[in-house]
Design an enzyme around this catalytic site. Sequence first.
Site, mmCIF file in Angstrom:
data_model
loop_
_atom_site.group_PDB
_atom_site.id
_atom_site.type_symbol
_atom_site.label_atom_id
_atom_site.label_comp_id
_atom_site.label_asym_id
_atom_site.label_seq_id
_atom_site.Cartn_x
_atom_site.Cartn_y
_atom_site.Cartn_z
ATOM 1 N N ARG A 3 -10.318 1.448 -9.340
ATOM 2 C CA ARG A 3 -9.959 1.847 -9.899
ATOM 3 C C ARG A 3 -7.984 3.003 -10.564
ATOM 4 O O ARG A 3 -7.091 1.955 -9.324
ATOM 5 C CB ARG A 3 -10.486 3.824 -9.643
ATOM 6 C CG ARG A 3 -10.001 4.468 -9.016
ATOM 7 C CD ARG A 3 -10.601 5.708 -8.279
ATOM 8 N NE ARG A 3 -10.248 6.325 -7.157
ATOM 9 C CZ ARG A 3 -9.176 6.932 -7.202
ATOM 10 N NH1 ARG A 3 -8.566 7.184 -8.489
ATOM 11 N NH2 ARG A 3 -9.070 7.561 -6.169
ATOM 12 N N ARG A 33 -3.538 10.197 -15.748
ATOM 13 C CA ARG A 33 -3.775 12.172 -15.683
ATOM 14 C C ARG A 33 -3.300 12.057 -17.288
ATOM 15 O O ARG A 33 -2.315 11.449 -17.385
ATOM 16 C CB ARG A 33 -2.691 12.681 -14.294
ATOM 17 C CG ARG A 33 -2.992 12.512 -12.927
ATOM 18 C CD ARG A 33 -1.657 12.936 -12.600
ATOM 19 N NE ARG A 33 -2.327 13.072 -11.090
ATOM 20 C CZ ARG A 33 -1.510 13.623 -9.982
ATOM 21 N NH1 ARG A 33 -0.055 13.944 -10.173
ATOM 22 N NH2 ARG A 33 -2.225 13.684 -9.055
ATOM 23 N N ARG A 49 -0.450 -8.253 5.954
ATOM 24 C CA ARG A 49 1.076 -8.334 5.331
ATOM 25 C C ARG A 49 1.387 -7.938 6.050
ATOM 26 O O ARG A 49 1.410 -6.495 6.830
ATOM 27 C CB ARG A 49 0.750 -7.934 3.941
ATOM 28 C CG ARG A 49 -0.331 -8.610 3.171
ATOM 29 C CD ARG A 49 0.808 -10.023 2.596
ATOM 30 N NE ARG A 49 1.246 -9.151 1.141
ATOM 31 C CZ ARG A 49 2.904 -10.373 1.611
ATOM 32 N NH1 ARG A 49 2.627 -12.135 1.628
ATOM 33 N NH2 ARG A 49 3.689 -10.660 0.384
ATOM 34 N N ARG A 63 10.469 -1.674 -3.235
ATOM 35 C CA ARG A 63 10.873 0.039 -3.625
ATOM 36 C C ARG A 63 12.250 0.280 -2.395
ATOM 37 O O ARG A 63 13.103 -1.505 -1.990
ATOM 38 C CB ARG A 63 9.793 0.766 -3.681
ATOM 39 C CG ARG A 63 9.829 0.984 -1.963
ATOM 40 C CD ARG A 63 8.626 1.649 -2.011
ATOM 41 N NE ARG A 63 7.844 2.462 -0.604
ATOM 42 C CZ ARG A 63 6.813 2.679 -0.053
ATOM 43 N NH1 ARG A 63 6.477 4.256 -0.592
ATOM 44 N NH2 ARG A 63 6.695 2.940 1.615
ATOM 45 N N TYR A 90 -6.637 -0.114 6.731
ATOM 46 C CA TYR A 90 -5.518 0.445 6.670
ATOM 47 C C TYR A 90 -6.138 2.804 6.545
ATOM 48 O O TYR A 90 -6.420 2.628 5.968
ATOM 49 C CB TYR A 90 -4.866 0.664 5.356
ATOM 50 C CG TYR A 90 -3.872 1.351 4.524
ATOM 51 C CD1 TYR A 90 -2.745 0.671 5.101
ATOM 52 C CD2 TYR A 90 -4.038 2.654 3.995
ATOM 53 C CE1 TYR A 90 -1.263 1.512 4.893
ATOM 54 C CE2 TYR A 90 -3.110 3.306 3.684
ATOM 55 C CZ TYR A 90 -1.254 2.252 3.987
ATOM 56 O OH TYR A 90 -0.347 3.089 3.975
ATOM 57 N N ASP A 122 -3.812 6.481 6.042
ATOM 58 C CA ASP A 122 -2.779 7.183 5.983
ATOM 59 C C ASP A 122 -2.912 8.050 6.648
ATOM 60 O O ASP A 122 -3.657 7.985 7.887
ATOM 61 C CB ASP A 122 -3.410 8.161 3.992
ATOM 62 C CG ASP A 122 -3.345 7.782 3.240
ATOM 63 O OD1 ASP A 122 -2.316 6.583 3.309
ATOM 64 O OD2 ASP A 122 -3.715 8.197 2.761
#
Length: 369
Positions: free
Chosen positions: A171, A175, A248, A279, A347, A349
Amino acid sequence: MQYDYLIVGSGLFGCVFAHEAKKRGKSCLIVEKRDHIGGNLYCENVEGINVHKYGAHIFHTSDKEIWDYVNSFVEFNRYTNSPLANYKGELYNLPFNMNTFYQLWKVKTPKEAKEKIKSQIDQLNIENPANLEEQALSLIGTDIYEKLIKGYTEKQWGRPATNLPAFIIKRLPVRFTFDNNYFNDKYQGIPIGGYNKLIEGLVKDIDVELDVDFFEKKEQWEARAQHVIFTGKIDQYYDYQFGRLEYRSLDFEHTTIDQENYQGNAVVNYTEREVPYTRIIEHKHFEFGTQSKTVITKEYPADWDSTKEPYYPINNDANNEIYKKYKALADKEDKIIFGGRLAEYKYYDMHQIVGSALKKVKDHFKEIS
């Protein structure tokens, strides 16, 4: 000296476990291969700025218990992650919201934005997405995909989006409000004074040895404790007997600049394929710094090999099958507890790491929640 627990790796999982074990009266020794504690959370002070040496870390959670837990060691500030995307010199707000849609199409209402996106999706007529590109196009349309997803994703994964599986993008956060807050979580911030304060609070009065290659004397280290908390690569622990798991990696280019403000934002993504980095981080903005100089970091995605730090597990079918074999061995261990991103090949957070470590502690000490 003998210990109750040997913790291999001083990242967030290991430090939380060590802290909780010590609270329960257990003796702990943390061994760390780097010359500093904290794993990838480590910050280096440069010109009075806490530089996130291994990539930007922004703590966010909706779990009040976890938020209160980390704030018991260091107060967190009110930093809100609101990244920008730079595509060929054009700036767009992230995540995709009404500001982004106005910047793209000059639409001013949610109805107009939805109609624009739907018209692009309808023209594509993609019924069964065969790859990541088709999946993203079927969710968000052409303009957003081409400008804000395609190049960034291809740099991240090091291959064309048409060669990536569709499931990577299940997904896309969209917003239809004018809201640039990247995370939906209730709590969000950066430790005041940097993440080192969080780690130092966790390991206070716990023995730590740095510059230790655990695998050079694995049996000797394990013999020093009744239990081992292992947070490194699970395939390495088992001497790669089922093959190597893939990751990675990232390369970081840190630069100190003799000016007060370089880009006006902590995080700016570069979404065109031709720019080699994904970035630029300007670290002072994480803590609202007013120093006369600034430090920026360019982040380059990279293929992983044994000389590089593993950052992102590649959880495709082949790697997951290999991991299952290692997990089956780990489940039979009485003395060893595996935990964290590398040991669980998953992974996480930061808030998930804290939650996972606290759960492992409760399970291990057979405590009822």
